[in-house]
Design an enzyme around this catalytic site. Structure first.
Site, PDB file in Angstrom:
ATOM      1  CG  HIS A  55      16.705  12.414 -26.388  1.00 45.32           C
ATOM      2  ND1 HIS A  55      17.422  13.420 -26.984  1.00 45.32           N
ATOM      3  CD2 HIS A  55      17.044  11.278 -27.065  1.00 45.32           C
ATOM      4  CE1 HIS A  55      18.155  12.928 -27.965  1.00 45.32           C
ATOM      5  NE2 HIS A  55      17.946  11.622 -28.024  1.00 45.32           N
TER       6      HIS A  55
ATOM      7  CG  HIS B 190      16.685   6.999 -29.901  1.00 41.02           C
ATOM      8  ND1 HIS B 190      16.838   7.611 -31.125  1.00 41.02           N
ATOM      9  CD2 HIS B 190      17.429   7.721 -29.023  1.00 41.02           C
ATOM     10  CE1 HIS B 190      17.646   8.664 -30.989  1.00 41.02           C
ATOM     11  NE2 HIS B 190      18.013   8.753 -29.721  1.00 41.02           N
TER      12      HIS B 190
ATOM     13  CE  LYS C  18      18.450  15.082 -31.987  1.00 40.73           C
ATOM     14  NZ  LYS C  18      18.488  13.837 -31.255  1.00 40.73           N
TER      15      LYS C  18
ATOM     16  CG  HIS D 229      23.679  14.547 -31.970  1.00 38.69           C
ATOM     17  ND1 HIS D 229      23.456  13.312 -31.404  1.00 38.69           N
ATOM     18  CD2 HIS D 229      25.024  14.683 -32.043  1.00 38.69           C
ATOM     19  CE1 HIS D 229      24.620  12.727 -31.150  1.00 38.69           C
ATOM     20  NE2 HIS D 229      25.587  13.536 -31.544  1.00 38.69           N
TER      21      HIS D 229
ATOM     22  CG  HIS E 254      22.273  13.594 -26.166  1.00 40.24           C
ATOM     23  ND1 HIS E 254      23.145  14.379 -26.871  1.00 40.24           N
ATOM     24  CD2 HIS E 254      21.533  12.926 -27.092  1.00 40.24           C
ATOM     25  CE1 HIS E 254      22.946  14.189 -28.159  1.00 40.24           C
ATOM     26  NE2 HIS E 254      21.976  13.317 -28.320  1.00 40.24           N
TER      27      HIS E 254
ATOM     28  CG  ASP F 273      20.183   9.499 -26.261  1.00 40.01           C
ATOM     29  OD1 ASP F 273      19.387   9.162 -27.164  1.00 40.01           O
ATOM     30  OD2 ASP F 273      21.386   9.724 -26.488  1.00 40.01           O
TER      31      ASP F 273
END
Ligand code: DOR
Ligand code: ZN
Length: 349
Positions: free
Chosen positions: A17, A19, A103, A140, A178, A252
């Site tokens: 995970h 970004h 996602k 999420h 997460h 994350d």
């Protein structure tokens, strides 16, 4: 016992995970993930989200071009689901390995989620297709509604959205991303790990909501889902310490420029790529659970995604490692998690 351990060798970890953003931020942050991890699952929530194969191929090539790594590093891509996503896009993308997963961002749940899903029924045909082809759905997991307390969003999501979804699509492979609560730990654990697993971040393992307000409000500890009470933090730490196969590494890491963190509407996200792996090591050590470090970092994730476990290894040694105070990006900076602090473990080069 574990305080006498000075050296650990594990198969090279993957971060499920991540970004990386784009352009100038991407160029600055990629090397941190590339240093510690063999593969990373790249989140699609760019300003213009990655919603189809063409965008994904272009983004992946920008990632590869921005790397000047001495390491072999593989970005794995994900598709951002919107109400316009068509099953064929995912079928083609998944069969050609353009996408590893898709996602689901609930509408307005986090950074760049305005194109996210308002009603789960809008993506019913997409979910049916994903279940059929074995493509993982990454969630999420927060129920977004201004009447729901921010601290209850995750537990509410399980009840209102996730559980009905799993009843409707029992063979859909799902990663609850997460996770931050004991409700999530319990819910995930009671299901087959091939169909429901979860990632856990280093910051949710190391901190609780008190830390966010220690001595004043600390915007660099603001992330979503928000840090929870200490009882939840303990539940997460126990979940990984028992070597349970439902849980694996997903940091994350979420860089934001300083000007966007320190703002009247500060962005959610913690940039932890420089410290994530070494933080996990420290947590497992504190929990006297180093024997389960390797399965969490390097095995449970690939098993869930039906991918080979890495052959290379990394050696982690008991030697202080100082985290950079800041990373320059043009005229601005990004402040990393644990900025200027020293961790007990380092990677052996
Ligand atoms: O804190 C977060 N930051 N949580 C998310 O879900 C998204 C991420 C981001 O992209 O900034
Ligand atoms: Zn994220």
């Amino acid at each position: 016992m574990s305080k006498f351990i000075k050296k650990i060798k594990i198969k090279k970890p993957d971060d499920w995970h991540v970004h990386l953003r784009d352009n100038k931020i991407l160029k600055k942050v990629i090397k941190y993930t590339g240093k510690f991890y063999k593969r990373a699952l790249i989140m699609p929530n760019l300003n213009s989200p990655i919603t189809n194969c063409i965008k994904s191929i272009a983004y992946r090539s920008r990632i590869l071009k921005s790397m000047h790594l001495n390491y072999e590093f593989q970005p794995l891509m994900t598709c951002y689901l919107t109400k316009f996503t068509v099953p064929q896009e995912l079928e083609v993308g998944f069969s050609k390995k353009i996408f590893i997963a898709a996602k689901f961002y609930p509408y307005s749940s986090t950074t760049n989620s305005k194109k996210g899903i308002k009603k789960i029924s809008d993506i019913a045909s997409v979910l049916e297709c994903m279940e059929k082809i074995g493509m993982p759905l990454l969630i999420h997991g927060e129920e977004i509604n201004k009447n729901i307390d921010i601290y209850d969003r995750e537990a509410k999501f399980i009840e209102t959205t996730l559980d009905p979804l799993r009843n409707k699509f029992p063979k859909l492979k799902i990663v609850l991303e997460h996770i931050t609560t004991k409700e999530s730990v319990e819910y995930v654990k009671k299901n087959d790990f091939n169909y429901l697993s979860a990632t856990i971040t280093p910051h949710h393992l190391m901190l609780n909501r008190n830390d966010m307000f220690y001595g004043g409000i600390r915007p660099y500890l603001y992330c979503l889902p928000i840090l929870k009470k200490n009882t939840h933090q303990i539940a997460l730490r126990e979940a990984i310490s028992n070597g349970d196969k439902h849980f694996f590494l997903g940091s994350d890491t979420a860089p934001h420029l300083n000007k966007n963190k320190i703002n009247v509407l500060g962005c959610a996200g913690i940039f932890n790529a420089p410290s994530s792996l070494l933080s996990y090591v420290q947590i497992f050590e504190e929990m006297n659970a180093l024997k389960h470090l390797e399965s969490f970092c390097s095995e449970n994730g690939p098993k869930f995604y039906n991918m080979p476990i890495n052959k290379e290894t990394v050696t982690i040694i008991k030697k202080p490692f100082k985290i950079k105070k800041k990373i320059k990006v043009g005229r601005d900076v990004i402040i990393p998690f644990l900025s200027g602090e020293t961790l007990n473990w380092s990677i052996k080069n």
